[in-house]
Each structure stands twice: as C-alpha cells, then as structure tokens.
Scaffold this active site. Structure first.
Site, PDB file in Angstrom:
ATOM      1  N   SER A   1      -9.466  -0.628   7.763  1.00 56.86           N
ATOM      2  CA  SER A   1      -8.964  -0.426   6.403  1.00 56.86           C
ATOM      3  C   SER A   1      -8.299  -1.638   5.774  1.00 56.86           C
ATOM      4  O   SER A   1      -8.027  -1.628   4.575  1.00 56.86           O
ATOM      5  CB  SER A   1      -7.983   0.755   6.375  1.00 56.86           C
TER       6      SER A   1
ATOM      7  N   SER B   1      -9.311   1.709   3.586  1.00 56.13           N
ATOM      8  CA  SER B   1      -8.478   2.464   2.668  1.00 56.13           C
ATOM      9  C   SER B   1      -7.446   1.626   1.928  1.00 56.13           C
ATOM     10  O   SER B   1      -6.742   2.140   1.047  1.00 56.13           O
ATOM     11  CB  SER B   1      -7.759   3.582   3.439  1.00 56.13           C
TER      12      SER B   1
ATOM     13  N   LYS C   1       0.831  -1.202   0.000  1.00 54.74           N
ATOM     14  CA  LYS C   1       0.000   0.000   0.000  1.00 54.74           C
ATOM     15  C   LYS C   1       0.868   1.256   0.000  1.00 54.74           C
ATOM     16  O   LYS C   1       1.901   1.310   0.681  1.00 54.74           O
ATOM     17  CB  LYS C   1      -0.908  -0.017   1.232  1.00 54.74           C
TER      18      LYS C   1
END
Length: 470
Positions: free
Chosen positions: A174, A150, A74
């Site tokens: 997330s 996220s 990420k």
C-alpha cells in the site's frame, strides 16, 4: 522542490517554510477538487507551524532537515486534534482526538509542517483508493486513472506538489503500489523499524513508511520516524547512525538478483521493458547483476487468509447492524476472515516463516533482489483492478509486493520511467531484513544516474500538455 532541496533553500535564505507551505496550500486549492487526495486540510494550523519553523531557521535553531517541510499523513494515522476516520462511515467518534501515532509524534517533534490528512479506502483494505464516504481519489498524471492504494491519497498529494512528503501504511503493497502508479518513491522498511500504534489490523503484515519525491528524501524521513515507541511491542530497538549516511556510496561490487516476474507474475510488455532497462543501468554502475530462477511459489492463498482475518478482526469492533454501510466486497472479505480457523491462520504463518528462510538464504548470495513493483500501470479510477477477473482479489494484480510484507523485509519502489502513453512505472528493490540502508543506497544510485526524475518528467509532461491545449 524535494525535502532535501527545501532544507538547503531554507538554510541559504532562498525561500522559507511559510513560502513553501503557502505553495503547497495553493496546489491543494488548485488541484484537490479534481484529485480528491485529502479528507482534511488545516491551512491555519499549517501556517502557524510554518511561521514557528521559519523563526527557528532564522535563529539557527532548526531541528534538522525535516523542520518546515510541508507534510501530509494518511487517514489511518492518529493525529492530535484531527479526526482519524479511516475512510469509513462506521467511524463516528466525535473526539476529542488527543493522541499522535508514533510517526506523527516524531514528525511534530522534528518541526514538520502538518498540512492535513489524505484519503484511504475503508480501513486500508484494498490496492486502490476510493470509499463511499470520501469518493474516488485520482492520479495526478491522468485523473481518469487510479493512483493505486491504499496510500493513494498520500501518493497523489506528493506527486501533485500538495505537500512535499507523506507517511503511508503498507500491509501488502500500500506504499509501493501507489508510488509506482504516481511516479513517486515509496519505502516499506523492515518490520518493526517504524513503530505501529495503534497496531495494524493485519498483524505483522502491517508497516508504515515514507512516500517522497526522491530516495534521499525517503532516507531523511526514515531518520525521523524510525525510532522505538513503547506502544509497539514489536518495535525494534534504537539503532545507531543515519540512513542518509552512506546513501551516496554507489553500488559497485554489490550483487543483484533480478527476477522480472518471481516465476509466477505476468507483466505488461512496457513495464518489463522499462524495468529491464533500469537493471542495465544498475549493471552499468558496477553491480553484478544475475537473472535468477524462481524463489518460491505464489503465496497468495496464505496472504489472503491473513488479510481477511485481519479485516474480520477490525470490523468486530463495530455494531453488526452498521456493517451494511460497508463496501460489499469488504464484507465478503470479512466473512471469509470470520470463517478462518486458528489452524488455518497458523498454517499461513508457517508459509511466512518458510518465505523468510528462503529469502534469508537468497541474501547470503545476493545483496538485493530487483523486480517490477507492479506488473501494470495505473488503470481507470473506480475499479478494484485492471480487469474484472482481478477485481475481486486485489492482491492478484500486485504479486510482487505482498510477499515481502509476509517476510517483513525492506522494499523500495523507485520510478524507472514512463510508458509511451506517459504513465510511470516502478522498480522494486528488496533487501535482507535490517538492511534498509543498502536498499536505499541501491535506489539512490539508480535515481542519480538513470537520467529520469519524477519532478522533471512531471514538469515536462505538464508543459507538453499546456502546449497541446494552446
């Protein structure tokens, strides 16, 4: 293949890290224009790393089961040689980028093949994945829908075969929310087990964890990244043993508390139906399952206080004149955070302490708590929530995830089936702090015996759609 299956295939010379990496890169080439899961792909670097891994496997000098596994990260994680842009136009540092975060450093040392970096909303601030800088990330099961957030880019990449596993971050759900929406496995470990550096903007709410194709893969990946790092003052000390050890022991005799809504949520009927069926599977495996009374009131106000204060702290590092480039709702969160007093923040921390004590007492009677991961399935991409009323406060539509960031407990989302419209649903398993192995053991027992696999179901869905198109 899962990471565990790939490692076996490497050992048996049935495939190689180079072949697996080429397959992942081909999937990126084929699907990412539609899904938009990546902000950076380093094909040349990945193939070089894969060739080095292949040489180790051929020499019998592999570094473990993570060696040669195509991996994504990420874009909130520092990665040496690659920019970390955090989904925002505000990040304009031209480099150099000399440092790996603890998780990336551990993966690199384990021989994992780093493919690239995946999308995040600006600074990971909300439960879906879109940003002005990188656009909207979409769900492999239906590109009209969101993969959640996220860590939505990471989950979409894993679900679409664009890398075998990924590292995500989780400050309120997330990792687990996108796992639920994409039919993958997402694990938020006990706070401090996976070191955080740089520190998460949301303090002790912030965690890092695996997004994978199976619970076994999550345990393998956790073995790699769960090690202390001096850069994280809150990291836990070195632990003995492996998370893989004992994961196949089954759950006969374990005590499970089941709450469909924690006393304050409201589920889509099909979500509740599939989660209830998953709980029956757990009971059929010998666990003692009890439906429990509500454990606590919804702590959303305390969570929002901490979340907004964290956003305000993140944004104070950037010139005030640049903040107009941000998502307007993100700016609203920051403004609320700037207005938060120290006393209000300490009151929110007191709520966390009370929740932690309530859950510790709960786990004196129950080994794990089981809930839906999210009350709903994936909704249209580009929205902040499933309805306009829930769009301004993203935590309002994911009420079962953020409480366990506040308590820093391990929490796992494992797929538990598809709705009649073909969308994945997640089952959440929550354990006492430091009982990560037990949580993984419950999730592994379910995935082995449920008869449902995200890999086989995805393949079946794709085959059905191809047949319909033809």
């Amino acid at each position: 293949m899962s990471a565990a299956e790939l490692a076996q295939a490497y050992e048996r010379r049935e495939t190689t890290p180079v072949e697996a990496t080429r397959a992942a890169l081909a999937a990126i080439e084929e699907r990412d224009a539609e899904l938009n899961a990546f902000v950076l792909v380093d094909a040349d670097g990945a193939l070089r790393a894969a060739a080095e891994s292949q040489a180790r496997w051929e020499a019998g000098a592999q570094r473990g089961r993570a060696d040669g596994i195509p991996t994504t990260v990420k874009d909130l994680e520092r990665t040496r040689g690659w920019p970390t842009l955090r989904g925002s136009w505000l990040v304009a540092d031209p480099g150099p980028w000399p440092e790996d975060s603890p998780s990336v450093a551990a993966l690199r040392e384990a021989g994992a093949v780093l493919l690239g970096k995946t999308t995040t909303p600006e600074f990971g601030w909300k439960g879906v994945t879109d940003s002005d800088r990188f656009g909207i990330t979409r769900n492999p099961w239906d590109p009209a829908l969101t993969p959640g957030g996220s860590s939505g880019g990471s989950a979409a990449a894993v679900a679409a075969g664009m890398g075998t596993w990924s590292i995500g971050t989780d400050g309120g759900g997330s990792v687990r929310v996108p796992a639920s929406f994409t039919g993958t496995v997402g694990f938020k470990p006990t706070g401090g087990l996976v070191p955080m550096y740089p520190p998460g903007s949301n303090g002790l709410l912030s965690h890092r964890g695996p997004i994978t194709l199976s619970v076994l893969d999550a345990a393998i990946l956790l073995d790699v990244i769960a090690r202390p790092d001096i850069r994280d003052w809150a990291a836990l000390p070195v632990r003995d043993g492996s998370f893989v050890a004992g994961i196949e022991a089954g759950i006969a005799g374990l005590s499970i508390g089941y709450s469909p809504d924690l006393g304050y949520g409201r589920n889509d009927p099909e979500v509740e139906e599939l989660v209830s069926a998953a709980v029956e599977v757990l009971a059929g495996l010998g666990a003692r399952v009890s439906r429990i009374e509500p454990l606590f009131d919804d702590p959303i106000d305390a969570f929002q206080t901490m979340w907004c204060a964290g956003i305000a702290r993140t944004l104070q590092a950037y010139p005030a004149g640049d903040l107009g480039r941000l998502d307007p709702l993100l700016l609203e969160y920051a403004e609320r955070g700037r207005e938060t007093t120290a006393l209000a923040y300490l009151d929110a921390m007191a709520v966390c302490a009370d929740l932690g004590l309530r859950m510790a007492r709960f786990h004196e009677s129950y080994d794990v708590l089981v809930t839906p991961t999210v009350p709903t399935v994936a909704f249209p991409a580009g929205q902040n929530g499933p309805s306009p009323a829930q769009s301004r406060v993203w935590a309002s539509w994911t009420p079962y995830t953020y409480p366990f960031n506040m308590t820093r407990q391990p929490a796992l989302s494992v797929p538990c089936g598809l709705t009649r419209s073909g969308l994945p649903v997640g089952l959440q398993v929550v354990g006492a702090r430091h009982q990560d192995g037990r949580v993984l053991r419950v999730g592994r027992a379910y995935e082995k015996h449920s008869g449902w696999s995200p890999v086989t179901e995805a393949a079946r869905t794709r085959a059905t759609r191809r047949g319909q198109l033809s």
